[in-house]
Design an enzyme around this catalytic site. Structure first.
Site, short mmCIF file in Angstrom:
data_model
loop_
_atom_site.label_atom_id
_atom_site.label_comp_id
_atom_site.label_asym_id
_atom_site.label_seq_id
_atom_site.Cartn_x
_atom_site.Cartn_y
_atom_site.Cartn_z
N SER A 260 0.81 -1.22 0.00
CA SER A 260 0.00 0.00 0.00
C SER A 260 0.85 1.27 0.00
O SER A 260 0.50 2.25 -0.63
CB SER A 260 -0.90 0.03 1.24
OG SER A 260 -1.80 -1.06 1.20
N GLU B 111 4.77 -1.09 14.63
CA GLU B 111 5.26 0.23 14.23
C GLU B 111 6.25 0.82 15.22
O GLU B 111 7.19 1.53 14.86
CB GLU B 111 4.08 1.19 14.04
CG GLU B 111 3.12 0.80 12.91
CD GLU B 111 2.15 -0.31 13.29
OE1 GLU B 111 2.06 -0.66 14.49
OE2 GLU B 111 1.48 -0.86 12.39
N ARG C 164 -4.07 8.70 -0.16
CA ARG C 164 -4.30 7.43 -0.89
C ARG C 164 -4.67 7.66 -2.35
O ARG C 164 -4.15 6.96 -3.22
CB ARG C 164 -5.40 6.64 -0.17
CG ARG C 164 -5.83 5.39 -0.90
CD ARG C 164 -6.75 4.53 -0.05
NE ARG C 164 -7.26 3.41 -0.80
CZ ARG C 164 -8.50 3.34 -1.30
NH1 ARG C 164 -9.34 4.33 -1.12
NH2 ARG C 164 -8.89 2.28 -1.98
#
Lengths: 284, 315
Positions: free
Chosen positions: B35, B56, B165
């Site tokens: 992504s 993360e 995005r």
């Protein structure tokens, strides 16, 4: 201090066990004096890790105090940043900066901050203080060494209470996944955290089993026994394909009778009377 | 209509180019390489790519350690997780440490769409912008993205680059030259200035075109460097046009609008309006539907312009 005279040659010459015992006692005096002068700080978890750090800096680590950023130095990463007084005392004894400066701990404009700051103190690899972050940082230095085909090793000191942090286990998983045999973690397993005994605050046991299940080679030692520590570190060097963790069983406040196993001295300075008594107990 | 180009894909391909030029570049991701488009780098340089899994905090710490050892790490995931999931790690291991780590995040703002509020980063700029020493860039198109990523690689210190995005129209020419900390004048104007970032720059240009027909001459600034902010351009805009509208895909709190308002209040108080999300979370929906529902369209900018021009003229 014959060791300090030789630092210009590069790699620090190793001390004998007898000399390390003397050095450890000296580090404890520094720790108590610094925290006493500052009026605040963390004596308990500094005193518990004295032998671990002594063996590393005065015997095993490849480092150059006059060239703190030497690319091939072994890395020592203090993840439990509240043990900063121990690291500062050690670095000063190695010659990274003058011993006189130790008594500026926690004062305005001092380069010896309450918790470590890599931008201010020569020899400090990582800014720490918020627990749980050092093992990840250590993975980064170990990966960089592998990528650069450098043979330095990375050592990271964790607190046992610090292992409550989830990030430690994220990192534990990753270090094994990346097969980092150039990485050694040491857990200063003194059994106490701020709110009390680990077993009462948050159960860590079976700690060795946890590390093993995460893919690490585990060894357990008496963290105040210099010979046991030397052996464990030497064995870690021979371990291939996986990281090693040394669970060092220690006593919080070790060396000062009224601080030993006394959680009140996790983050409290001795008063004037206590300071005198402590220094007397630690006299040469 | 200008050509639509993916900023994420541009990022991924720029990383590959950089990877060929600089062997010290390493890339980290947290199980979102497909992504964030770091997958291109992973395919080209597998030994210099570290997938940290869904962790993360650990990724940020590893990046810091790599930077401290002379590597040039780029770490990527969604903007909602970085800095949100690992703010303390970014704060201590990168910002307080002054380390040369580049955070490039994708899926910023509500145009993420159907995944809903858990995946819509609307607070990230406030969080990251609060950290001393960070440079924060929100590119407005693919051309600016490529240059911002290259500039981050060539500069010292922590960078945060926020991408969205959806594909965005190319609004800069091929001869565009991105300058850090400099507002880009997309259009000159005298009556009011619209200052925008990211996807809202194209909306601002569209609003300005429409307002021209209504007799309002808008200056449009692309404030792609959110930090350090081009204060001189803001003061000039306030002085010369006498009214300001900001537009961003972020909460009103702590983003572009509030930063510009500080500069305006100190240097040249003039009427201002903020086009931003108003202290609420959005929901699932198509990106365009969400932008409309939460007041982030060219039409919303137009209304804000009318409102400030009215205030300006009555003062």
């Amino acid at each position: 201090m014959p060791a300090v005279d030789n630092i210009t040659v590069g790699v620090f010459p190793p001390l004998s066990v007898k000399d390390m015992e003397i050095k450890a006692r000296k580090l404890r005096r520094h720790i108590i004096s610094m925290i006493g002068k500052a009026g605040s700080g963390h004596p308990g978890g500094s005193l518990s890790a004295v032998e671990i750090v002594t063996v590393l800096y005065f015997r095993l680590l490849r480092h150059k105090p006059r060239d703190p950023n030497w690319p091939n130095r072994d890395r020592f990463i203090l993840s439990k940043g509240h043990a900063a007084p121990l690291l500062y005392a050690t670095l000063a004894e190695c010659g990274y900066f003058p011993i006189d400066e130790l008594l500026t701990l926690r004062q305005l404009d001092s380069h010896l901050q309450g918790h470590t700051d890599r931008q201010l103190t020569p020899g400090v690899e990582m800014s720490a203080g918020a627990l749980g972050q050092g093992l990840s940082f250590a993975i980064g230095t170990a990966l960089a060494g592998r990528l650069n085909a450098q043979d330095y090793r990375t050592y990271v000191l964790l607190g046992d209470g610090e292992c409550d942090e989830g990030q430690i286990w994220e990192a534990a998983m990753a270090a094994a996944h990346f097969k980092l045999d150039n990485l050694v973690a040491i857990v200063d397993n003194n059994g106490l955290q701020i709110d009390g005994w680990n077993r009462e605050v948050m159960t860590l046991e079976p700690l060795a089993d946890k590390w093993q299940a995460f893919g690490w080679k585990v060894s357990e030692v008496n963290g105040h026994d210099l010979n046991q520590l030397i052996t464990a570190f030497s064995e870690a060097k021979l371990n291939k394909g996986q990281p090693t963790v040394i669970i060092a069983h220690t006593i919080k406040g070790k060396g000062v009778s009224f601080m030993e196993n006394n959680v009140d001295f996790h983050g409290k300075a001795p008063d004037a009377t206590q300071l005198r008594v402590a220094l007397k107990e630690l006299a040469e | 209509m200008a050509e639509l180009v993916s900023l994420r894909e541009t990022y991924g391909k720029t990383l590959v180019e950089l990877g060929k030029e600089n062997r010290d570049i390493v890339v980290l991701d947290a199980d979102l390489a497909k992504s964030t488009m770091t997958k291109f780098f992973a395919a080209e340089f597998p030994k210099r790519f570290f997938d940290c899994g869904i962790a993360e905090q650990n990724m940020v710490g590893i990046a810091a350690g790599l930077a401290a050892s002379g590597k040039l790490p780029f770490a990527s995931t969604f903007a909602v997780f970085l800095p949100g999931r690992c703010f303390d790690q970014v704060r201590m291991s990168i910002a307080q440490s002054g380390l040369n780590v580049k955070l490039v995040v994708t899926h910023g703002g509500i145009s993420v769409g159907e995944d809903g509020i858990s995946h819509q980063a609307i607070e990230d700029l406030a969080l990251i912008g609060s950290l001393p020493g960070f440079t924060v860039i929100v590119p407005a198109d693919a051309i600016e993205t490529a240059q911002a990523v290259r500039l981050a690689a060539a500069s010292r210190g922590p960078f945060y680059i926020r991408l969205g995005r959806p594909k965005l129209p190319l609004i800069h020419g091929r001869d565009y030259h991105f300058q850090l900390g400099k507002a880009v004048t997309m259009r000159q104007g005298e009556d009011i200035t619209i200052i925008a970032i990211g996807a809202m720059v194209a909306a601002a240009i569209s609003a300005a075109n429409s307002l021209k027909g209504q007799g309002i001459d808008c200056r449009v600034l692309n404030m792609s460097t959110l930090k350090p902010l081009d204060e001189a351009a803001i003061i000039n805009a306030a002085t010369e046009t006498g009214a300001i509208v900001t537009a961003e895909e972020h909460l009103e709190h702590g983003g572009l609008g509030s930063e510009v308002a500080k500069v305006v209040a100190r240097g040249c108080p003039v009427p201002m309006e903020l086009v931003a999300i108003k202290d609420t979370y959005a929901q699932s929906g198509k990106p365009a539907e969400l932008m409309e529902r939460y007041g982030l369209t060219a039409k919303d900018i137009e209304e804000a312009v009318h409102s400030v021009v009215k205030k300006k003229n009555s003062s």
